[in-house]
Design a protein around this motif. Sequence first.
Motif, short mmCIF file in Angstrom:
data_model
loop_
_atom_site.label_atom_id
_atom_site.label_comp_id
_atom_site.label_asym_id
_atom_site.label_seq_id
_atom_site.Cartn_x
_atom_site.Cartn_y
_atom_site.Cartn_z
N UNK A 70 0.84 -1.20 0.00
CA UNK A 70 0.00 0.00 0.00
C UNK A 70 0.87 1.25 0.00
N UNK A 71 0.24 2.36 -0.35
CA UNK A 71 0.86 3.66 -0.15
C UNK A 71 0.33 4.19 1.17
N UNK A 72 1.22 4.59 2.03
CA UNK A 72 0.79 5.07 3.34
C UNK A 72 1.59 6.29 3.72
N UNK A 73 1.05 7.11 4.62
CA UNK A 73 1.81 8.29 4.99
C UNK A 73 1.13 9.18 5.99
N UNK A 74 1.71 10.36 6.15
CA UNK A 74 1.24 11.34 7.13
C UNK A 74 1.04 12.70 6.49
N UNK A 75 0.14 13.47 7.07
CA UNK A 75 -0.22 14.79 6.57
C UNK A 75 -0.06 15.80 7.70
N UNK A 76 0.52 16.95 7.37
CA UNK A 76 0.59 18.05 8.32
C UNK A 76 0.17 19.33 7.58
N UNK A 124 -12.75 14.71 1.11
CA UNK A 124 -13.18 14.82 -0.29
C UNK A 124 -12.52 13.77 -1.18
N UNK A 125 -11.51 13.08 -0.64
CA UNK A 125 -10.82 12.02 -1.39
C UNK A 125 -11.13 10.64 -0.81
N UNK A 126 -12.15 10.56 -0.01
CA UNK A 126 -12.47 9.34 0.74
C UNK A 126 -12.55 8.11 -0.15
N UNK A 127 -13.13 8.26 -1.34
CA UNK A 127 -13.32 7.11 -2.23
C UNK A 127 -12.00 6.57 -2.79
N UNK A 128 -10.92 7.37 -2.70
CA UNK A 128 -9.62 6.94 -3.21
C UNK A 128 -8.73 6.37 -2.10
N UNK A 129 -9.19 6.47 -0.86
CA UNK A 129 -8.37 6.06 0.27
C UNK A 129 -8.86 4.74 0.87
N UNK A 130 -7.93 3.95 1.36
CA UNK A 130 -8.30 2.75 2.11
C UNK A 130 -8.84 3.18 3.47
N UNK A 176 -7.77 18.40 12.24
CA UNK A 176 -7.79 19.42 11.17
C UNK A 176 -6.39 19.74 10.67
N UNK A 177 -5.38 19.55 11.51
CA UNK A 177 -4.03 19.94 11.13
C UNK A 177 -3.07 18.77 10.95
N UNK A 178 -3.48 17.56 11.30
CA UNK A 178 -2.60 16.40 11.19
C UNK A 178 -3.43 15.15 10.97
N UNK A 179 -2.94 14.27 10.10
CA UNK A 179 -3.70 13.06 9.81
C UNK A 179 -2.77 11.97 9.27
N UNK A 180 -3.29 10.76 9.26
CA UNK A 180 -2.61 9.64 8.63
C UNK A 180 -3.53 9.04 7.59
N UNK A 181 -2.96 8.37 6.58
CA UNK A 181 -3.80 7.82 5.52
C UNK A 181 -3.11 6.64 4.85
N UNK A 182 -3.90 5.87 4.12
CA UNK A 182 -3.36 4.81 3.26
C UNK A 182 -4.24 4.69 2.04
N UNK A 183 -3.65 4.26 0.92
CA UNK A 183 -4.39 4.10 -0.32
C UNK A 183 -3.71 3.06 -1.18
N UNK A 184 -4.44 2.57 -2.19
CA UNK A 184 -3.87 1.60 -3.12
C UNK A 184 -2.89 2.32 -4.06
#
Length: 566
Positions: free
Chosen positions: A385-391, A404-410, A416-424
Amino acid sequence: MVREWKLAEPPKEEYIKELSKQPKVPQLITQLLAQRGVKTLSEARNYFRPTLEKLHDPFLMKDMDVAVARLTLAIEKGERILFFGDYDADGTTAVALYMHFFRSVYANVDYYIPDKYAEGYGVSERGVEYAYTTNCQLIVSLDCGITSFESIDAAQHRNIDFIVCDHHQVGEKLPNALAVLNPQREDCNYPFKGLSGCGVGFKFLQGFCQKHGIDPTPLWHHLDLVALGTACDVVPMVDENRVLCHQGVEYLKKTKKAGLLALFSTLKLNQKEITLNDLAFSLGPIINAAGRVAHAQYSASILSTDDPKEAKELALELNRLNGLRKSYDRQNTEEAIVLGEQEKDQPILVLYKEDWHKGVLGIVASKCVEHFGKPTICLTHSRGEITGSVRSTDNFNIHEILTACDDLLIKFGGHTSAAGLSLKEENLSAFKERVLANVNKKMNGKDFVSYRNIDLKVELNNLNISVATILGQMKPFGHENEIPVFLCENVKVSDVPRVLKDKHLKFKVVQEEGDQALNVIAFNQVDDLEIITTSTFDMLFKLEINEYRGSKTLQLNCIEIKKSKS
Protein backbone atom coordinates in the motif's frame (compact mmCIF):
# COMPACT_ATOMS: atom_id res chain seq x y z
CA MET A 1 4.16 31.75 1.94
CA VAL A 2 3.55 35.06 3.64
CA ARG A 3 4.82 35.40 7.21
CA GLU A 4 3.07 38.04 9.27
CA TRP A 5 2.99 39.29 12.83
CA LYS A 6 -0.58 39.11 14.09
CA LEU A 7 -1.56 41.10 17.15
CA ALA A 8 -4.52 39.62 19.02
CA GLU A 9 -7.78 41.52 19.09
CA PRO A 10 -8.05 43.67 22.23
CA PRO A 11 -10.20 42.08 24.94
CA LYS A 12 -13.56 43.54 25.89
CA GLU A 13 -13.30 46.51 28.21
CA GLU A 14 -15.98 45.16 30.54
CA TYR A 15 -13.90 42.03 31.13
CA ILE A 16 -10.83 44.09 31.99
CA LYS A 17 -12.88 46.36 34.23
CA GLU A 18 -14.27 43.37 36.13
CA LEU A 19 -10.89 41.67 36.50
CA SER A 20 -9.29 44.93 37.59
CA LYS A 21 -11.37 44.83 40.77
CA GLN A 22 -8.74 42.48 42.17
CA PRO A 23 -6.22 44.86 43.79
CA LYS A 24 -2.52 44.86 42.96
CA VAL A 25 -2.94 42.82 39.75
CA PRO A 26 -1.00 44.47 36.89
CA GLN A 27 -3.16 45.61 33.96
CA LEU A 28 -1.00 43.55 31.64
CA ILE A 29 -2.15 40.41 33.48
CA THR A 30 -5.83 41.38 33.41
CA GLN A 31 -5.55 42.01 29.66
CA LEU A 32 -4.02 38.57 29.10
CA LEU A 33 -6.68 36.83 31.15
CA ALA A 34 -9.49 38.64 29.34
CA GLN A 35 -7.99 37.68 25.99
CA ARG A 36 -8.04 34.02 27.06
CA GLY A 37 -11.73 34.10 27.82
CA VAL A 38 -11.52 34.83 31.55
CA LYS A 39 -14.38 37.25 32.29
CA THR A 40 -14.88 37.31 36.07
CA LEU A 41 -12.84 37.16 39.25
CA SER A 42 -14.32 33.72 39.94
CA GLU A 43 -13.13 32.46 36.55
CA ALA A 44 -9.72 34.00 37.21
CA ARG A 45 -9.43 32.09 40.49
CA ASN A 46 -10.38 28.87 38.67
CA TYR A 47 -7.79 29.61 35.98
CA PHE A 48 -5.00 30.01 38.52
CA ARG A 49 -6.21 27.04 40.58
CA PRO A 50 -6.85 24.14 38.17
CA THR A 51 -7.94 21.70 40.88
CA LEU A 52 -9.64 18.33 40.50
CA GLU A 53 -12.94 19.82 41.66
CA LYS A 54 -13.03 21.62 38.30
CA LEU A 55 -13.38 18.34 36.36
CA HIS A 56 -16.72 17.87 34.60
CA ASP A 57 -19.20 15.15 35.43
CA PRO A 58 -18.19 12.20 33.20
CA PHE A 59 -21.85 11.24 32.74
CA LEU A 60 -22.36 14.37 30.66
CA MET A 61 -20.57 12.47 27.89
CA LYS A 62 -22.81 10.64 25.44
CA ASP A 63 -22.93 6.85 26.02
CA MET A 64 -21.07 7.05 29.35
CA ASP A 65 -23.93 5.36 31.18
CA VAL A 66 -23.98 2.52 28.64
CA ALA A 67 -20.19 2.10 28.76
CA VAL A 68 -20.05 2.01 32.57
CA ALA A 69 -22.95 -0.47 32.71
CA ARG A 70 -21.22 -2.81 30.22
CA LEU A 71 -17.88 -2.62 32.03
CA THR A 72 -19.67 -3.35 35.31
CA LEU A 73 -21.40 -6.37 33.77
CA ALA A 74 -18.09 -7.70 32.44
CA ILE A 75 -16.55 -7.52 35.92
CA GLU A 76 -19.61 -9.10 37.58
CA LYS A 77 -19.58 -12.00 35.10
CA GLY A 78 -15.81 -12.47 35.27
CA GLU A 79 -15.36 -11.76 31.55
CA ARG A 80 -11.95 -11.14 30.05
CA ILE A 81 -11.48 -7.53 28.90
CA LEU A 82 -9.01 -6.34 26.26
CA PHE A 83 -7.72 -2.77 26.14
CA PHE A 84 -6.77 -1.92 22.55
CA GLY A 85 -4.48 1.12 22.38
CA ASP A 86 -3.07 3.19 19.55
CA TYR A 87 0.68 3.00 18.98
CA ASP A 88 1.56 6.60 19.87
CA ALA A 89 2.20 8.19 23.27
CA ASP A 90 -1.46 9.09 23.74
CA GLY A 91 -2.57 5.50 23.13
CA THR A 92 0.18 3.74 25.07
CA THR A 93 -0.24 5.97 28.12
CA ALA A 94 -3.98 5.21 28.02
CA VAL A 95 -3.29 1.47 28.00
CA ALA A 96 -0.85 1.86 30.88
CA LEU A 97 -3.44 3.91 32.78
CA TYR A 98 -5.94 1.06 32.49
CA MET A 99 -3.45 -1.65 33.39
CA HIS A 100 -2.32 0.19 36.53
CA PHE A 101 -5.88 1.04 37.58
CA PHE A 102 -7.26 -2.47 37.13
CA ARG A 103 -4.46 -4.15 39.08
CA SER A 104 -6.31 -3.20 42.24
CA VAL A 105 -9.83 -3.58 40.82
CA TYR A 106 -10.07 -6.55 38.47
CA ALA A 107 -7.38 -8.96 37.27
CA ASN A 108 -8.91 -10.58 34.17
CA VAL A 109 -7.67 -7.95 31.72
CA ASP A 110 -5.19 -7.79 28.86
CA TYR A 111 -3.99 -5.21 26.37
CA TYR A 112 -3.06 -5.08 22.72
CA ILE A 113 -0.98 -2.58 20.74
CA PRO A 114 -1.04 -2.96 16.94
CA ASP A 115 2.04 -3.14 14.75
CA LYS A 116 2.09 0.14 12.84
CA TYR A 117 3.49 -1.54 9.72
CA ALA A 118 1.65 -4.84 9.66
CA GLU A 119 -1.72 -3.57 10.91
CA GLY A 120 -1.82 0.17 10.32
CA TYR A 121 -3.83 2.81 12.12
CA GLY A 122 -6.93 2.03 14.17
CA VAL A 123 -8.47 -1.17 15.47
CA SER A 124 -7.07 -4.03 13.40
CA GLU A 125 -8.65 -7.33 12.47
CA ARG A 126 -5.54 -9.01 13.86
CA GLY A 127 -6.27 -7.37 17.20
CA VAL A 128 -9.86 -8.59 17.09
CA GLU A 129 -8.59 -12.08 16.31
CA TYR A 130 -6.25 -11.86 19.31
CA ALA A 131 -9.21 -10.91 21.50
CA TYR A 132 -11.20 -13.87 20.18
CA THR A 133 -8.43 -16.45 20.64
CA THR A 134 -7.76 -15.24 24.21
CA ASN A 135 -11.48 -15.48 25.06
CA CYS A 136 -12.14 -11.74 25.54
CA GLN A 137 -15.80 -10.79 25.63
CA LEU A 138 -15.25 -7.02 25.73
CA ILE A 139 -12.82 -4.71 23.91
CA VAL A 140 -12.22 -1.11 24.99
CA SER A 141 -10.36 0.89 22.35
CA LEU A 142 -8.23 3.79 23.57
CA ASP A 143 -7.26 6.73 21.31
CA CYS A 144 -8.63 4.95 18.25
CA GLY A 145 -11.71 3.20 16.88
CA ILE A 146 -13.88 6.03 15.59
CA THR A 147 -13.22 5.03 11.96
CA SER A 148 -12.60 1.28 12.49
CA PHE A 149 -15.97 0.17 11.09
CA GLU A 150 -14.99 -3.19 9.59
CA SER A 151 -12.89 -4.37 12.52
CA ILE A 152 -15.57 -3.46 15.05
CA ASP A 153 -18.17 -5.27 12.92
CA ALA A 154 -15.85 -8.28 12.91
CA ALA A 155 -15.77 -8.17 16.71
CA GLN A 156 -19.55 -8.07 16.88
CA HIS A 157 -19.75 -11.09 14.59
CA ARG A 158 -17.57 -12.96 17.08
CA ASN A 159 -19.88 -11.94 19.95
CA ILE A 160 -17.33 -9.50 21.36
CA ASP A 161 -18.80 -6.23 22.60
CA PHE A 162 -16.98 -3.02 21.84
CA ILE A 163 -16.58 0.30 23.67
CA VAL A 164 -14.79 3.07 21.77
CA CYS A 165 -12.84 5.74 23.68
CA ASP A 166 -11.56 8.18 21.07
CA HIS A 167 -11.12 11.90 20.49
CA HIS A 168 -10.45 12.11 16.76
CA GLN A 169 -12.86 13.80 14.39
CA VAL A 170 -16.10 11.96 13.75
CA GLY A 171 -17.33 11.31 10.23
CA GLU A 172 -20.88 11.01 8.94
CA LYS A 173 -21.44 7.71 10.73
CA LEU A 174 -20.35 6.03 13.93
CA PRO A 175 -18.87 2.53 14.26
CA ASN A 176 -21.26 -0.23 15.29
CA ALA A 177 -20.02 -0.29 18.88
CA LEU A 178 -22.06 -0.77 22.03
CA ALA A 179 -20.86 2.64 23.27
CA VAL A 180 -18.86 5.39 21.58
CA LEU A 181 -17.23 7.81 24.00
CA ASN A 182 -16.01 10.76 21.97
CA PRO A 183 -16.74 14.40 22.88
CA GLN A 184 -16.38 15.28 19.18
CA ARG A 185 -19.72 13.59 18.44
CA GLU A 186 -22.32 16.10 17.25
CA ASP A 187 -24.89 14.54 19.56
CA CYS A 188 -22.56 14.70 22.58
CA ASN A 189 -23.20 17.61 24.95
CA TYR A 190 -20.05 17.15 26.97
CA PRO A 191 -18.85 20.69 27.83
CA PHE A 192 -15.24 20.18 26.75
CA LYS A 193 -14.43 18.83 23.29
CA GLY A 194 -10.62 18.95 23.50
CA LEU A 195 -9.69 15.88 25.55
CA SER A 196 -6.86 13.62 24.41
CA GLY A 197 -7.49 9.92 23.80
CA CYS A 198 -5.98 9.15 27.20
CA GLY A 199 -8.18 11.91 28.63
CA VAL A 200 -11.35 10.26 27.27
CA GLY A 201 -10.18 6.94 28.72
CA PHE A 202 -9.63 8.66 32.06
CA LYS A 203 -13.19 10.04 32.03
CA PHE A 204 -14.48 6.49 31.53
CA LEU A 205 -12.60 5.32 34.63
CA GLN A 206 -13.77 8.40 36.54
CA GLY A 207 -17.35 7.54 35.57
CA PHE A 208 -16.85 3.94 36.70
CA CYS A 209 -15.58 5.09 40.11
CA GLN A 210 -18.35 7.63 40.47
CA LYS A 211 -21.09 5.13 39.61
CA HIS A 212 -19.91 2.61 42.20
CA GLY A 213 -18.88 5.00 44.96
CA ILE A 214 -15.22 4.01 44.62
CA ASP A 215 -12.75 6.38 46.25
CA PRO A 216 -11.11 8.12 43.24
CA THR A 217 -7.86 8.84 45.08
CA PRO A 218 -6.05 5.81 43.57
CA LEU A 219 -7.18 6.97 40.13
CA TRP A 220 -5.75 10.45 40.75
CA HIS A 221 -2.33 8.83 41.31
CA HIS A 222 -2.39 7.78 37.65
CA LEU A 223 -2.80 11.35 36.42
CA ASP A 224 0.95 11.25 35.78
CA LEU A 225 0.15 9.08 32.74
CA VAL A 226 -2.81 11.24 31.71
CA ALA A 227 -0.63 14.35 31.77
CA LEU A 228 2.00 12.58 29.68
CA GLY A 229 -0.52 11.43 27.07
CA THR A 230 -2.17 14.85 26.93
CA ALA A 231 1.09 16.78 26.65
CA CYS A 232 2.25 14.58 23.77
CA ASP A 233 -0.88 15.07 21.68
CA VAL A 234 -2.10 18.15 19.79
CA VAL A 235 -4.94 19.13 22.11
CA PRO A 236 -5.87 22.53 23.57
CA MET A 237 -4.31 23.29 26.95
CA VAL A 238 -7.53 24.76 28.31
CA ASP A 239 -10.43 23.65 30.51
CA GLU A 240 -10.04 20.04 31.75
CA ASN A 241 -6.69 19.57 30.03
CA ARG A 242 -5.19 22.31 32.22
CA VAL A 243 -6.51 20.50 35.29
CA LEU A 244 -5.28 17.09 34.16
CA CYS A 245 -1.83 18.38 33.22
CA HIS A 246 -1.37 20.67 36.22
CA GLN A 247 -2.33 17.92 38.65
CA GLY A 248 -0.59 15.23 36.60
CA VAL A 249 2.75 17.02 36.68
CA GLU A 250 2.49 17.23 40.47
CA TYR A 251 1.90 13.46 40.63
CA LEU A 252 4.83 12.91 38.24
CA LYS A 253 7.12 14.70 40.66
CA LYS A 254 6.40 12.03 43.26
CA THR A 255 5.52 9.02 41.07
CA LYS A 256 6.85 5.60 41.98
CA LYS A 257 6.05 3.98 38.63
CA ALA A 258 9.11 1.96 37.67
CA GLY A 259 8.90 2.80 33.97
CA LEU A 260 8.67 6.55 34.45
CA LEU A 261 11.54 6.52 36.95
CA ALA A 262 13.69 4.54 34.50
CA LEU A 263 12.93 7.04 31.73
CA PHE A 264 13.77 9.98 34.00
CA SER A 265 17.11 8.35 34.75
CA THR A 266 17.90 7.54 31.10
CA LEU A 267 17.00 11.06 29.95
CA LYS A 268 18.75 12.64 32.97
CA LEU A 269 15.61 14.49 34.02
CA ASN A 270 15.28 15.81 37.55
CA GLN A 271 12.00 14.27 38.74
CA LYS A 272 11.30 16.98 41.31
CA GLU A 273 11.64 19.69 38.65
CA ILE A 274 9.76 17.95 35.82
CA THR A 275 7.75 20.26 33.54
CA LEU A 276 5.16 19.91 30.82
CA ASN A 277 7.87 20.76 28.28
CA ASP A 278 9.87 17.75 29.50
CA LEU A 279 6.86 15.55 28.79
CA ALA A 280 6.29 16.91 25.29
CA PHE A 281 9.91 17.23 24.14
CA SER A 282 11.86 14.60 26.10
CA LEU A 283 9.58 11.79 27.25
CA GLY A 284 7.20 12.04 24.29
CA PRO A 285 9.77 11.46 21.54
CA ILE A 286 11.38 8.48 23.27
CA ILE A 287 7.97 6.86 23.90
CA ASN A 288 6.86 7.47 20.32
CA ALA A 289 10.15 6.17 18.91
CA ALA A 290 9.20 2.53 19.54
CA GLY A 291 6.05 2.72 17.44
CA ARG A 292 7.85 4.63 14.71
CA VAL A 293 10.80 2.31 14.10
CA ALA A 294 9.95 -0.99 15.85
CA HIS A 295 6.83 -1.81 17.89
CA ALA A 296 4.98 0.34 20.43
CA GLN A 297 4.75 -2.72 22.69
CA TYR A 298 8.04 -1.52 24.19
CA SER A 299 6.40 1.76 25.22
CA ALA A 300 3.25 0.17 26.60
CA SER A 301 5.39 -2.32 28.54
CA ILE A 302 7.64 0.25 30.19
CA LEU A 303 4.69 2.46 31.13
CA SER A 304 2.78 -0.51 32.57
CA THR A 305 5.48 -2.43 34.41
CA ASP A 306 6.06 -2.47 38.17
CA ASP A 307 9.44 -4.22 37.81
CA PRO A 308 12.44 -1.82 38.10
CA LYS A 309 14.81 -4.26 36.37
CA GLU A 310 12.49 -4.71 33.39
CA ALA A 311 11.92 -0.94 33.28
CA LYS A 312 15.65 -0.21 33.16
CA GLU A 313 16.18 -2.66 30.28
CA LEU A 314 13.23 -1.23 28.35
CA ALA A 315 14.43 2.34 28.91
CA LEU A 316 17.81 1.49 27.38
CA GLU A 317 16.10 -0.14 24.39
CA LEU A 318 13.79 2.83 23.89
CA ASN A 319 16.77 5.17 23.99
CA ARG A 320 18.46 3.07 21.29
CA LEU A 321 15.32 3.14 19.14
CA ASN A 322 15.05 6.89 19.57
CA GLY A 323 18.58 7.28 18.23
CA LEU A 324 17.59 5.18 15.22
CA ARG A 325 14.48 7.31 14.76
CA LYS A 326 16.60 10.47 14.69
CA SER A 327 18.80 8.97 11.97
CA TYR A 328 15.79 8.09 9.75
CA ASP A 329 14.28 11.48 10.47
CA ARG A 330 17.39 13.35 9.36
CA GLN A 331 17.90 11.39 6.13
CA ASN A 332 14.25 11.34 5.04
CA THR A 333 13.81 15.06 5.75
CA GLU A 334 16.77 15.95 3.56
CA GLU A 335 15.32 13.91 0.70
CA ALA A 336 11.82 15.36 1.17
CA ILE A 337 13.12 18.93 0.96
CA VAL A 338 14.88 18.10 -2.31
CA LEU A 339 11.60 16.72 -3.72
CA GLY A 340 9.69 19.67 -2.30
CA GLU A 341 11.92 22.13 -4.13
CA GLN A 342 10.81 20.54 -7.40
CA GLU A 343 7.13 21.12 -6.55
CA LYS A 344 7.30 24.28 -4.47
CA ASP A 345 4.98 26.14 -6.87
CA GLN A 346 2.13 23.76 -6.07
CA PRO A 347 -0.40 24.82 -3.38
CA ILE A 348 0.24 21.65 -1.38
CA LEU A 349 3.18 19.26 -1.43
CA VAL A 350 2.39 15.61 -2.11
CA LEU A 351 5.76 13.87 -1.77
CA TYR A 352 6.36 10.17 -2.38
CA LYS A 353 9.46 7.99 -2.06
CA GLU A 354 9.06 4.26 -1.83
CA ASP A 355 11.90 3.62 0.63
CA TRP A 356 11.15 6.29 3.21
CA HIS A 357 10.64 5.05 6.74
CA LYS A 358 6.92 5.11 7.49
CA GLY A 359 7.45 5.78 11.16
CA VAL A 360 8.99 9.24 10.78
CA LEU A 361 6.81 10.64 8.00
CA GLY A 362 4.78 12.76 10.42
CA ILE A 363 7.98 14.44 11.62
CA VAL A 364 9.22 14.85 8.03
CA ALA A 365 5.92 16.38 6.91
CA SER A 366 6.04 18.83 9.84
CA LYS A 367 9.55 19.94 8.88
CA CYS A 368 8.47 20.41 5.26
CA VAL A 369 5.57 22.60 6.41
CA GLU A 370 8.04 24.66 8.40
CA HIS A 371 10.46 24.88 5.45
CA PHE A 372 8.02 25.54 2.59
CA GLY A 373 5.13 27.13 4.47
CA LYS A 374 2.41 24.97 2.93
CA PRO A 375 0.54 21.77 3.80
CA THR A 376 2.54 18.62 3.09
CA ILE A 377 1.65 14.97 2.53
CA CYS A 378 4.58 12.55 2.82
CA LEU A 379 3.97 9.07 1.43
CA THR A 380 5.89 5.83 1.12
CA HIS A 381 5.33 2.22 0.08
CA SER A 382 4.54 -0.23 2.86
CA ARG A 383 3.24 -3.79 2.59
CA GLY A 384 1.58 -3.37 -0.80
CA GLU A 385 0.00 0.00 0.00
CA ILE A 386 0.86 3.66 -0.15
CA THR A 387 0.79 5.07 3.34
CA GLY A 388 1.81 8.29 4.99
CA SER A 389 1.24 11.34 7.13
CA VAL A 390 -0.22 14.79 6.57
CA ARG A 391 0.59 18.05 8.32
CA SER A 392 -1.03 21.41 7.66
CA THR A 393 -0.43 25.12 8.15
CA ASP A 394 -2.22 27.64 10.35
CA ASN A 395 -5.98 27.69 9.88
CA PHE A 396 -6.08 25.26 6.94
CA ASN A 397 -8.30 22.22 7.54
CA ILE A 398 -6.54 19.32 5.87
CA HIS A 399 -9.14 16.85 7.17
CA GLU A 400 -11.71 18.40 4.79
CA ILE A 401 -9.37 17.80 1.83
CA LEU A 402 -8.89 14.14 2.76
CA THR A 403 -12.62 13.67 3.30
CA ALA A 404 -13.18 14.82 -0.29
CA CYS A 405 -10.82 12.02 -1.39
CA ASP A 406 -12.47 9.34 0.74
CA ASP A 407 -13.32 7.11 -2.23
CA LEU A 408 -9.62 6.94 -3.21
CA LEU A 409 -8.37 6.06 0.27
CA ILE A 410 -8.30 2.75 2.11
CA LYS A 411 -8.60 4.67 5.36
CA PHE A 412 -7.62 7.92 7.00
CA GLY A 413 -8.06 9.68 10.30
CA GLY A 414 -6.80 12.53 12.42
CA HIS A 415 -7.38 16.19 13.16
CA THR A 416 -7.79 19.42 11.17
CA SER A 417 -4.03 19.94 11.13
CA ALA A 418 -2.60 16.40 11.19
CA ALA A 419 -3.70 13.06 9.81
CA GLY A 420 -2.61 9.64 8.63
CA LEU A 421 -3.80 7.82 5.52
CA SER A 422 -3.36 4.81 3.26
CA LEU A 423 -4.39 4.10 -0.32
CA LYS A 424 -3.87 1.60 -3.12
CA GLU A 425 -0.83 2.17 -5.29
CA GLU A 426 -2.93 2.54 -8.43
CA ASN A 427 -4.83 5.45 -6.84
CA LEU A 428 -1.76 7.56 -6.10
CA SER A 429 -1.90 9.71 -9.25
CA ALA A 430 -5.64 10.30 -8.97
CA PHE A 431 -5.27 11.14 -5.28
CA LYS A 432 -2.55 13.69 -5.95
CA GLU A 433 -4.54 15.32 -8.77
CA ARG A 434 -7.67 15.63 -6.65
CA VAL A 435 -5.81 16.97 -3.63
CA LEU A 436 -4.12 19.64 -5.76
CA ALA A 437 -7.41 20.57 -7.42
CA ASN A 438 -9.29 20.84 -4.13
CA VAL A 439 -6.60 22.90 -2.43
CA ASN A 440 -6.35 25.17 -5.49
CA LYS A 441 -10.10 25.68 -5.41
CA LYS A 442 -10.13 26.40 -1.70
CA MET A 443 -7.19 28.82 -1.78
CA ASN A 444 -8.35 30.52 -5.03
CA GLY A 445 -4.90 31.91 -5.81
CA LYS A 446 -4.24 33.19 -2.28
CA ASP A 447 -0.97 32.53 -0.49
CA PHE A 448 -0.78 30.54 2.68
CA VAL A 449 -0.13 32.83 5.58
CA SER A 450 1.95 31.84 8.57
CA TYR A 451 1.16 34.00 11.56
CA ARG A 452 3.41 34.84 14.45
CA ASN A 453 0.69 35.38 17.03
CA ILE A 454 1.21 38.22 19.50
CA ASP A 455 -0.73 38.59 22.73
CA LEU A 456 -0.05 42.19 23.68
CA LYS A 457 1.91 45.28 22.70
CA VAL A 458 3.71 46.51 25.82
CA GLU A 459 6.01 49.22 27.09
CA LEU A 460 9.28 48.07 28.61
CA ASN A 461 8.75 50.11 31.77
CA ASN A 462 5.65 48.00 32.57
CA LEU A 463 7.72 44.80 32.82
CA ASN A 464 9.16 43.56 36.09
CA ILE A 465 9.84 40.45 38.18
CA SER A 466 6.35 40.56 39.69
CA VAL A 467 4.69 40.40 36.26
CA ALA A 468 6.97 37.53 35.20
CA THR A 469 6.17 35.64 38.39
CA ILE A 470 2.42 35.89 37.79
CA LEU A 471 2.92 34.77 34.19
CA GLY A 472 4.64 31.66 35.52
CA GLN A 473 1.51 30.90 37.54
CA MET A 474 -0.51 30.76 34.30
CA LYS A 475 1.00 27.36 33.49
CA PRO A 476 0.45 24.79 32.14
CA PHE A 477 0.95 26.34 28.72
CA GLY A 478 0.18 24.59 25.47
CA HIS A 479 -2.03 24.69 22.41
CA GLU A 480 -4.64 27.49 22.79
CA ASN A 481 -3.02 28.58 26.04
CA GLU A 482 0.38 29.45 24.66
CA ILE A 483 3.20 31.14 26.53
CA PRO A 484 2.40 34.86 26.14
CA VAL A 485 4.25 36.63 23.36
CA PHE A 486 4.75 40.39 23.66
CA LEU A 487 5.57 43.10 21.14
CA CYS A 488 7.64 46.14 22.03
CA GLU A 489 8.20 48.76 19.34
CA ASN A 490 11.00 51.24 18.75
CA VAL A 491 13.53 49.77 21.14
CA LYS A 492 17.29 50.21 20.91
CA VAL A 493 20.33 48.54 22.39
CA SER A 494 21.95 50.26 25.36
CA ASP A 495 25.25 48.38 25.27
CA VAL A 496 27.50 46.51 22.87
CA PRO A 497 25.77 43.23 21.90
CA ARG A 498 27.66 40.02 22.60
CA VAL A 499 27.73 37.14 20.12
CA LEU A 500 27.56 33.73 21.80
CA LYS A 501 28.80 30.56 20.07
CA ASP A 502 28.72 32.41 16.72
CA LYS A 503 24.92 32.26 16.55
CA HIS A 504 23.21 33.78 19.62
CA LEU A 505 22.94 37.41 20.71
CA LYS A 506 22.92 38.85 24.21
CA PHE A 507 22.27 42.54 24.77
CA LYS A 508 20.33 45.15 26.77
CA VAL A 509 17.48 47.30 25.47
CA VAL A 510 15.67 50.50 26.38
CA GLN A 511 12.72 52.30 24.87
CA GLU A 512 13.31 55.79 26.18
CA GLU A 513 16.47 57.50 27.35
CA GLY A 514 16.84 57.10 31.10
CA ASP A 515 14.80 53.87 31.24
CA GLN A 516 16.22 50.91 33.10
CA ALA A 517 17.84 48.61 30.57
CA LEU A 518 16.46 45.06 30.33
CA ASN A 519 18.43 41.92 29.46
CA VAL A 520 17.69 40.17 26.16
CA ILE A 521 18.75 36.75 24.89
CA ALA A 522 18.16 36.06 21.18
CA PHE A 523 18.88 32.47 20.22
CA ASN A 524 19.99 31.75 16.63
CA GLN A 525 19.51 35.38 15.57
CA VAL A 526 23.07 36.49 14.89
CA ASP A 527 21.93 37.58 11.41
CA ASP A 528 19.97 40.39 13.09
CA LEU A 529 23.12 41.95 14.56
CA GLU A 530 23.24 44.68 11.92
CA ILE A 531 19.58 45.65 12.49
CA ILE A 532 19.91 46.09 16.24
CA THR A 533 23.18 48.03 16.02
CA THR A 534 22.17 50.44 13.24
CA SER A 535 18.54 51.35 13.96
CA THR A 536 15.63 51.16 16.33
CA PHE A 537 13.73 47.91 16.03
CA ASP A 538 10.53 46.09 17.00
CA MET A 539 10.92 42.93 19.02
CA LEU A 540 8.76 39.94 19.87
CA PHE A 541 9.67 38.19 23.09
CA LYS A 542 8.64 36.00 25.98
CA LEU A 543 9.14 37.20 29.53
CA GLU A 544 11.34 35.05 31.75
CA ILE A 545 13.07 35.04 35.10
CA ASN A 546 16.72 34.10 34.84
CA GLU A 547 18.09 32.56 38.03
CA TYR A 548 21.85 32.35 38.47
CA ARG A 549 23.64 31.58 41.73
CA GLY A 550 20.54 32.45 43.73
CA SER A 551 20.02 35.81 42.04
CA LYS A 552 16.89 36.41 39.96
CA THR A 553 16.80 38.87 37.06
CA LEU A 554 14.22 39.71 34.41
CA GLN A 555 15.06 38.49 30.91
CA LEU A 556 13.40 38.98 27.54
CA ASN A 557 13.66 35.84 25.41
CA CYS A 558 13.63 37.36 21.92
CA ILE A 559 11.67 35.47 19.27
CA GLU A 560 11.93 37.75 16.26
CA ILE A 561 13.22 41.20 15.28
CA LYS A 562 12.14 43.68 12.61
CA LYS A 563 13.48 47.11 11.77
CA SER A 564 11.09 49.75 13.10
CA LYS A 565 8.96 51.54 10.53
CA SER A 566 9.29 54.87 12.30
